[in-house]
Design an enzyme around this catalytic site. Structure first.
Site, mmCIF file in Angstrom:
data_model
loop_
_atom_site.group_PDB
_atom_site.id
_atom_site.type_symbol
_atom_site.label_atom_id
_atom_site.label_comp_id
_atom_site.label_asym_id
_atom_site.label_seq_id
_atom_site.Cartn_x
_atom_site.Cartn_y
_atom_site.Cartn_z
ATOM 1 N N GLU A 160 0.819 -1.358 0.219
ATOM 2 C CA GLU A 160 0.716 -0.123 0.140
ATOM 3 C C GLU A 160 1.342 0.872 -0.063
ATOM 4 O O GLU A 160 1.875 1.512 0.269
ATOM 5 C CB GLU A 160 -0.883 -0.346 1.061
ATOM 6 C CG GLU A 160 -2.020 0.850 1.549
ATOM 7 C CD GLU A 160 -2.837 1.118 0.653
ATOM 8 O OE1 GLU A 160 -2.302 1.797 -0.946
ATOM 9 O OE2 GLU A 160 -3.850 1.500 0.846
ATOM 10 N N ASP A 161 0.418 2.192 -0.707
ATOM 11 C CA ASP A 161 1.569 3.228 -0.712
ATOM 12 C C ASP A 161 1.134 4.101 0.481
ATOM 13 O O ASP A 161 2.035 4.513 1.515
ATOM 14 C CB ASP A 161 0.684 4.740 -2.006
ATOM 15 C CG ASP A 161 -0.639 4.499 -1.548
ATOM 16 O OD1 ASP A 161 -1.165 4.340 -0.438
ATOM 17 O OD2 ASP A 161 -1.686 5.411 -2.544
ATOM 18 N N ARG B 204 1.542 12.008 -10.276
ATOM 19 C CA ARG B 204 1.997 10.776 -9.845
ATOM 20 C C ARG B 204 3.254 9.815 -9.821
ATOM 21 O O ARG B 204 3.655 9.201 -9.429
ATOM 22 C CB ARG B 204 1.355 10.001 -10.318
ATOM 23 C CG ARG B 204 -1.293 9.577 -9.906
ATOM 24 C CD ARG B 204 -1.390 8.473 -10.505
ATOM 25 N NE ARG B 204 -3.091 8.471 -10.271
ATOM 26 C CZ ARG B 204 -3.579 8.438 -9.098
ATOM 27 N NH1 ARG B 204 -3.243 7.944 -7.507
ATOM 28 N NH2 ARG B 204 -4.663 7.981 -8.703
ATOM 29 N N ASP C 8 -2.534 5.822 6.341
ATOM 30 C CA ASP C 8 -3.936 6.930 6.902
ATOM 31 C C ASP C 8 -4.294 6.207 7.967
ATOM 32 O O ASP C 8 -4.303 5.913 9.113
ATOM 33 C CB ASP C 8 -4.093 8.296 5.796
ATOM 34 C CG ASP C 8 -3.966 9.186 5.891
ATOM 35 O OD1 ASP C 8 -3.419 9.661 6.889
ATOM 36 O OD2 ASP C 8 -5.935 9.598 5.551
ATOM 37 N N PHE D 135 -0.919 17.043 3.855
ATOM 38 C CA PHE D 135 -1.500 15.532 2.490
ATOM 39 C C PHE D 135 -0.335 16.212 1.513
ATOM 40 O O PHE D 135 0.567 16.991 1.577
ATOM 41 C CB PHE D 135 -2.538 16.935 1.797
ATOM 42 C CG PHE D 135 -3.161 16.042 1.112
ATOM 43 C CD1 PHE D 135 -3.594 15.326 0.819
ATOM 44 C CD2 PHE D 135 -2.596 15.881 -0.591
ATOM 45 C CE1 PHE D 135 -4.262 14.330 0.213
ATOM 46 C CE2 PHE D 135 -3.289 15.498 -1.559
ATOM 47 C CZ PHE D 135 -4.213 14.649 -1.080
HETATM 48 P P1 5GP Z 1 -6.788 5.909 4.519
HETATM 49 O O1 5GP Z 1 -8.043 4.577 4.575
HETATM 50 O O2 5GP Z 1 -5.817 4.656 5.572
HETATM 51 O O3 5GP Z 1 -7.171 6.664 5.579
HETATM 52 O O4 5GP Z 1 -6.384 5.803 3.193
HETATM 53 C C1 5GP Z 1 -5.738 4.939 2.896
HETATM 54 C C2 5GP Z 1 -5.082 6.537 1.137
HETATM 55 O O5 5GP Z 1 -6.232 7.577 1.173
HETATM 56 C C3 5GP Z 1 -4.136 5.906 0.710
HETATM 57 O O6 5GP Z 1 -3.860 4.709 -0.088
HETATM 58 C C4 5GP Z 1 -3.908 7.135 -0.523
HETATM 59 O O7 5GP Z 1 -4.856 6.426 -1.330
HETATM 60 C C5 5GP Z 1 -5.192 8.211 0.111
HETATM 61 N N1 5GP Z 1 -4.093 8.845 1.131
HETATM 62 C C6 5GP Z 1 -4.193 9.527 2.635
HETATM 63 N N2 5GP Z 1 -3.407 10.153 2.838
HETATM 64 C C7 5GP Z 1 -3.091 10.824 1.621
HETATM 65 C C8 5GP Z 1 -2.245 11.857 1.579
HETATM 66 O O8 5GP Z 1 -1.257 12.346 2.942
HETATM 67 N N3 5GP Z 1 -2.057 12.406 -0.145
HETATM 68 C C9 5GP Z 1 -2.503 11.264 -1.374
HETATM 69 N N4 5GP Z 1 -1.916 11.338 -2.177
HETATM 70 N N5 5GP Z 1 -3.351 10.129 -0.763
HETATM 71 C C10 5GP Z 1 -3.757 9.882 0.515
#
Ligand code: 5GP
Length: 185
Positions: free
Chosen positions: A108-109, A174, A112, A161
């Protein structure tokens, strides 16, 4: 230190503030690859990337793992053009093959809130893989809502962010070779 190649991008995108330069990213991805290679040498994993954000990371990571790995992708409903999650996660592209009895490493990237990873781990666990672990490039500890165990984590970052290296804002950024904070958000 900001690499000269990164500087050329920053000149064109003044809204960006460097967070992780490309040289640091590449070095860390190599380290993660070495760790994964050691841990999985007896049972090469299926790498499961989460589209679209993990694509660049997965592409570099798998080339740092000299084992006969395979890869597949899932896609989940994303933020769209928003910067923060609604908390609603939905699978919009499933794996091509069954994962029963396979060693799965979810790539996963960013971790969050953790809602996406929690949902995906639940979905994949039901299919009875031999093992299931997570490799996330980034983690934002200040935003975690659900605890997720990361077997591998590239960098812990502050609650900003970020874009680049696969991560977008409205599909932009990207292709940056580094991670930057997007200041206009
Ligand atoms: P989560 O479910 O953990 O809140 O978020 C997961 C997804 O939210 C990540 O796979 C990503 O696509 C997006 N995301 C969360 N934080 C960021 C951020 O700082 N920048 C970007 N571009 N996407 C984020």
């Amino acid at each position: 230190m900001t690499h000269t190649c990164d500087s050329a991008w920053l000149e064109r995108f003044p809204e960006l503030e460097m967070l992780i330069p490309s040289t640091a990213l590449q070095a860390r991805v190599q380290q993660l690859g070495e760790q994964i290679t050691r841990d999985y040498c007896m049972h090469p994993p299926l790498l499961v990337g989460v589209l679209k954000g993990s694509l660049v990371f997965l592409a570099d990571l798998m080339r740092a793992i000299p084992l006969p790995v395979a890869y597949d992708f899932v896609a989940v409903s994303s933020y769209g053009d928003e910067t923060y999650s609604t908390g609603q996660v939905r699978l919009i592209k499933d794996l091509d093959s069954p994962i029963r009895d396979r060693h799965v490493l979810l790539v996963e990237d960013i971790y969050d809130t953790g809602l996406t990873l929690e949902y995906l781990l639940g979905q994949l666990r039901q299919r009875q893989p031999a093992s299931l672990r997570v490799c996330a490039l980034l983690s934002k500890p200040a935003r975690h809502q659900v605890p997720i165990e990361l077997a591998y984590c590239g960098f812990e970052i502050p609650d900003r962010f970020v874009v680049g290296y696969g991560l977008d804002y409205a599909e932009r950024y990207r292709n940056l070779p580094f991670i930057a904070v997007l200041n206009t958000v």
